[in-house]
Design a protein around this motif. Sequence first.
Motif, PDB file in Angstrom:
ATOM      1  N   GLU A  69       0.620   6.126  -7.098  1.00  0.00           N
ATOM      2  CA  GLU A  69      -0.713   6.533  -7.530  1.00  0.00           C
ATOM      3  C   GLU A  69      -1.103   7.953  -7.135  1.00  0.00           C
ATOM      4  OE1 GLU A  69      -3.728   3.559  -6.864  1.00  0.00           O
ATOM      5  OE2 GLU A  69      -2.264   1.946  -7.118  1.00  0.00           O
TER       6      GLU A  69
ATOM      7  N   PHE B 256       3.868   0.608 -12.285  1.00  0.00           N
ATOM      8  CA  PHE B 256       2.562   0.037 -11.948  1.00  0.00           C
ATOM      9  C   PHE B 256       2.422  -1.358 -12.537  1.00  0.00           C
ATOM     10  CE2 PHE B 256      -1.916  -0.844 -12.563  1.00  0.00           C
ATOM     11  CZ  PHE B 256      -2.483  -0.430 -11.359  1.00  0.00           C
TER      12      PHE B 256
ATOM     13  N   ARG C 281       2.066   1.694  -3.486  1.00  0.00           N
ATOM     14  CA  ARG C 281       0.962   2.187  -4.308  1.00  0.00           C
ATOM     15  C   ARG C 281       0.761   3.686  -4.086  1.00  0.00           C
ATOM     16  NH1 ARG C 281      -4.634  -0.804  -4.094  1.00  0.00           N
ATOM     17  NH2 ARG C 281      -5.004   0.949  -5.491  1.00  0.00           N
ATOM     18  N   THR C 282       0.877   4.109  -2.843  1.00  0.00           N
ATOM     19  CA  THR C 282       0.703   5.530  -2.532  1.00  0.00           C
ATOM     20  C   THR C 282       1.737   6.371  -3.271  1.00  0.00           C
ATOM     21  OG1 THR C 282      -0.200   4.993  -0.344  1.00  0.00           O
ATOM     22  CG2 THR C 282       0.617   7.239  -0.669  1.00  0.00           C
TER      23      THR C 282
ATOM     24  N   MET D   3      -8.199  -2.604 -10.061  1.00  0.00           N
ATOM     25  CA  MET D   3      -6.870  -2.368 -10.624  1.00  0.00           C
ATOM     26  C   MET D   3      -6.961  -1.746 -12.009  1.00  0.00           C
ATOM     27  SD  MET D   3      -4.411  -5.457  -9.361  1.00  0.00           S
ATOM     28  CE  MET D   3      -3.050  -4.596 -10.130  1.00  0.00           C
TER      29      MET D   3
ATOM     30  N   SER E 218       0.620  -6.476  -6.179  1.00  0.00           N
ATOM     31  CA  SER E 218      -0.443  -5.601  -5.698  1.00  0.00           C
ATOM     32  C   SER E 218      -1.790  -6.332  -5.733  1.00  0.00           C
ATOM     33  CB  SER E 218      -0.513  -4.343  -6.569  1.00  0.00           C
ATOM     34  OG  SER E 218      -1.505  -3.467  -6.114  1.00  0.00           O
TER      35      SER E 218
ATOM     36  N   LEU F   7      -5.868   5.458   0.084  1.00  0.00           N
ATOM     37  CA  LEU F   7      -4.854   4.442   0.347  1.00  0.00           C
ATOM     38  C   LEU F   7      -4.431   4.432   1.822  1.00  0.00           C
ATOM     39  CD1 LEU F   7      -2.799   4.897  -2.926  1.00  0.00           C
ATOM     40  CD2 LEU F   7      -4.150   2.898  -2.276  1.00  0.00           C
TER      41      LEU F   7
ATOM     42  N   HIS G  91      -7.492   1.967 -11.501  1.00  0.00           N
ATOM     43  CA  HIS G  91      -6.271   2.667 -11.085  1.00  0.00           C
ATOM     44  C   HIS G  91      -5.226   2.687 -12.201  1.00  0.00           C
ATOM     45  CE1 HIS G  91      -7.394   3.572  -6.960  1.00  0.00           C
ATOM     46  NE2 HIS G  91      -7.970   2.368  -6.909  1.00  0.00           N
ATOM     47  N   ARG G  92      -5.188   1.634 -13.009  1.00  0.00           N
ATOM     48  CA  ARG G  92      -4.259   1.643 -14.142  1.00  0.00           C
ATOM     49  C   ARG G  92      -4.677   2.694 -15.176  1.00  0.00           C
ATOM     50  NH1 ARG G  92      -2.943  -0.159 -19.154  1.00  0.00           N
ATOM     51  NH2 ARG G  92      -0.796  -0.949 -19.409  1.00  0.00           N
TER      52      ARG G  92
ATOM     53  N   ILE H 272       0.836  -1.207   0.000  1.00  0.00           N
ATOM     54  CA  ILE H 272       0.000   0.000   0.000  1.00  0.00           C
ATOM     55  C   ILE H 272       0.870   1.256   0.000  1.00  0.00           C
ATOM     56  CG2 ILE H 272      -1.684   1.339   1.330  1.00  0.00           C
ATOM     57  CD1 ILE H 272      -2.879  -1.337   2.236  1.00  0.00           C
TER      58      ILE H 272
END
Length: 222
Positions: free
Chosen positions: A101, A161, A97-98, A142, A168, A214, A145-146, A94
């Motif tokens: 993203e 990513f 990801r933060t 996903m 993920s 997130l 987010h992609r 996470i």
Amino acid sequence: MTMVRRESLAERAAELLITRIRGGEWEIGGKLPGETTLAPQLGVGRSTAREAIRILAGRGILATRQGSGVFVTATDIPESWDALLERADIVAVIEARTAIEVEAASLAAERHTFAELKALRAALDEREQHRSGIGEHVETDMAFHRAIIVAAQSPVLLELFNSFAPRSRQAMTDMLRLRGHHGDDVDQGVHERIYDAIASHDVEAAAGLTRAHLQALKELLN
């Protein structure tokens, strides 16, 4: 046969060389002697010594600088990206990801095209329609987010990513199983607001909402 023996000999020379490096003969940043000097020390010919250097350069131990020589850059073989991701826990995923993203959401709000926004809307609608099963929910989440990463128009963020996606995906599946529920209206509403911020070119809101989302996931694990 000769090629096999030479490769094996180069591997042995590389192992001997890395043993000497770990023994402190050369520190990180230190320069190795030239091939003419190094080869006899390793008990091999110059071409084999050169191949041993290539092997260790490929492993991140040595670096060849044109016109300057060969330098020590590490004393241990760096852990591979796949191995690192494999042992990363959900919180670490996470956090990564933060880092990716939040910036991507900001850039998407600033740069998105009409086609990219349309694709993002379609991904969000798809997410809305697949909230029951964990597997489908994770896949559509996903994809949403992609689509943000694509709209950010940053090839490096997209590559990060994509390379990070399998770990993920597994981490989010594990988290949702631990949590016991997923895909509720509140969660979908958060993603709707992220979309709205991107669509309205609100850079700060897009980044802030993504970070808050997130962070909330991370806090559920504490």
